[in-house]
Design an enzyme around this catalytic site. Sequence first.
Site, PDB file in Angstrom:
ATOM      1  N   SER A 146       0.855  -1.202   0.000  1.00 22.82           N
ATOM      2  CA  SER A 146       0.000   0.000   0.000  1.00 22.82           C
ATOM      3  C   SER A 146       0.881   1.239   0.000  1.00 22.82           C
ATOM      4  CB  SER A 146      -0.839  -0.032   1.281  1.00 22.82           C
ATOM      5  OG  SER A 146      -1.438   1.211   1.564  1.00 22.82           O
ATOM      6  N   TYR A 159      -3.731  -0.250   9.817  1.00 17.40           N
ATOM      7  CA  TYR A 159      -3.506  -0.631   8.414  1.00 17.40           C
ATOM      8  C   TYR A 159      -2.065  -0.271   8.005  1.00 17.40           C
ATOM      9  CZ  TYR A 159      -4.620  -0.754   3.346  1.00 17.40           C
ATOM     10  OH  TYR A 159      -4.654  -1.033   1.995  1.00 17.40           O
TER      11      TYR A 159
END
Length: 261
Positions: A146, A159
């Site tokens: 990510s 996250y």
Amino acid sequence: MNSNLFRLDGRVALVTGASYGIGMAMAKALAEAGATLVFNDRNPDRVTEALAGYRKSGIDARGYVFDVTDETAVREYIEKITSEIGVIDILVNNAGIIKRIPALEMDAADFREVIDIDLAGPFIMSKAVAPGMIRKGSGKIINICSMMSEVGRETVSAYASAKGGLKMLTRNLACEWAEYNIQVNGIGPGYIATPQTAPLRTEGHPFNSFIIGRTPAARWGTPGDLQGPVVFLASPASDFVNGHILYVDGGILAYIGKQPR
Ligand code: NAP
Ligand code: GCO
């Protein structure tokens, strides 16, 4: 140039959480490059719907229902897939979740759940497929990282911790398993239009214009933008690429940001 460099004929590819979104787009690309496609999801209805979606695209996929955090189930299903279809040559660790909660309000249980699925899940899956790859003498593992493997922002502490950890798991497994001719790499998608980002993309939402302004390409990415990169990292074209994170972000990480007018 060898025109077979990007072909995946005769290989078995397993993409986790590939019922829709980025996972499904990458899975279709791997199948179109010649791989036999296997995917999983934890929700049986999603698997059924996805099988129909793959069939509609002319892809004869095999779908299984299991959770990537359940080590016993993962081991059993990898054995089942190996005996029914063959040794898994390509694993794409795509399954993941996000929880957008400010750190001061986040319970440890929520934090742990994100770490479990987004970081421990890829470890469990990789560990389960590696023995088959070692026996076969080759393998490709691709972890879906990510922007949050590199940068943080409000509300995504769990996250970002998981995806930052996944970047380092990628590098570490690349070092440990290179001797078996297994390449472990990552793809770091930028901001991609999928259900996961739907709450951020609604008309007039400040994040929508913020992210377009923050992206030199001036648009959200699409799941299709990940198709070429995943085929590259799954194919012989990348046999000497190892421990690398390929960011597919329209230039976000290269950009200082738009100057105020
Ligand atoms: P997504 O909603 O994050 O899709 C993830 C998939 O994983 C869903 O099919 C989900 O199934 C499945 N899944 C979740 N937990 C699972 C588990 N424990 N076991 C098995 N499957 C599980 O949508 P996405 O945007 O396509 O994201 C795919 C991956 O790319 C994720 O890892 C995400 O973090 C990453 N990513 C996304 C973006 C973006 O902008 N969209 C950017 C960078 C990275 P259910 O629907 O049944 O829960
Ligand atoms: C968020 C987003 C991101 C993206 C993606 C960026 O809330 O900031 O959901 O985290 O999904 O992972 O690369």
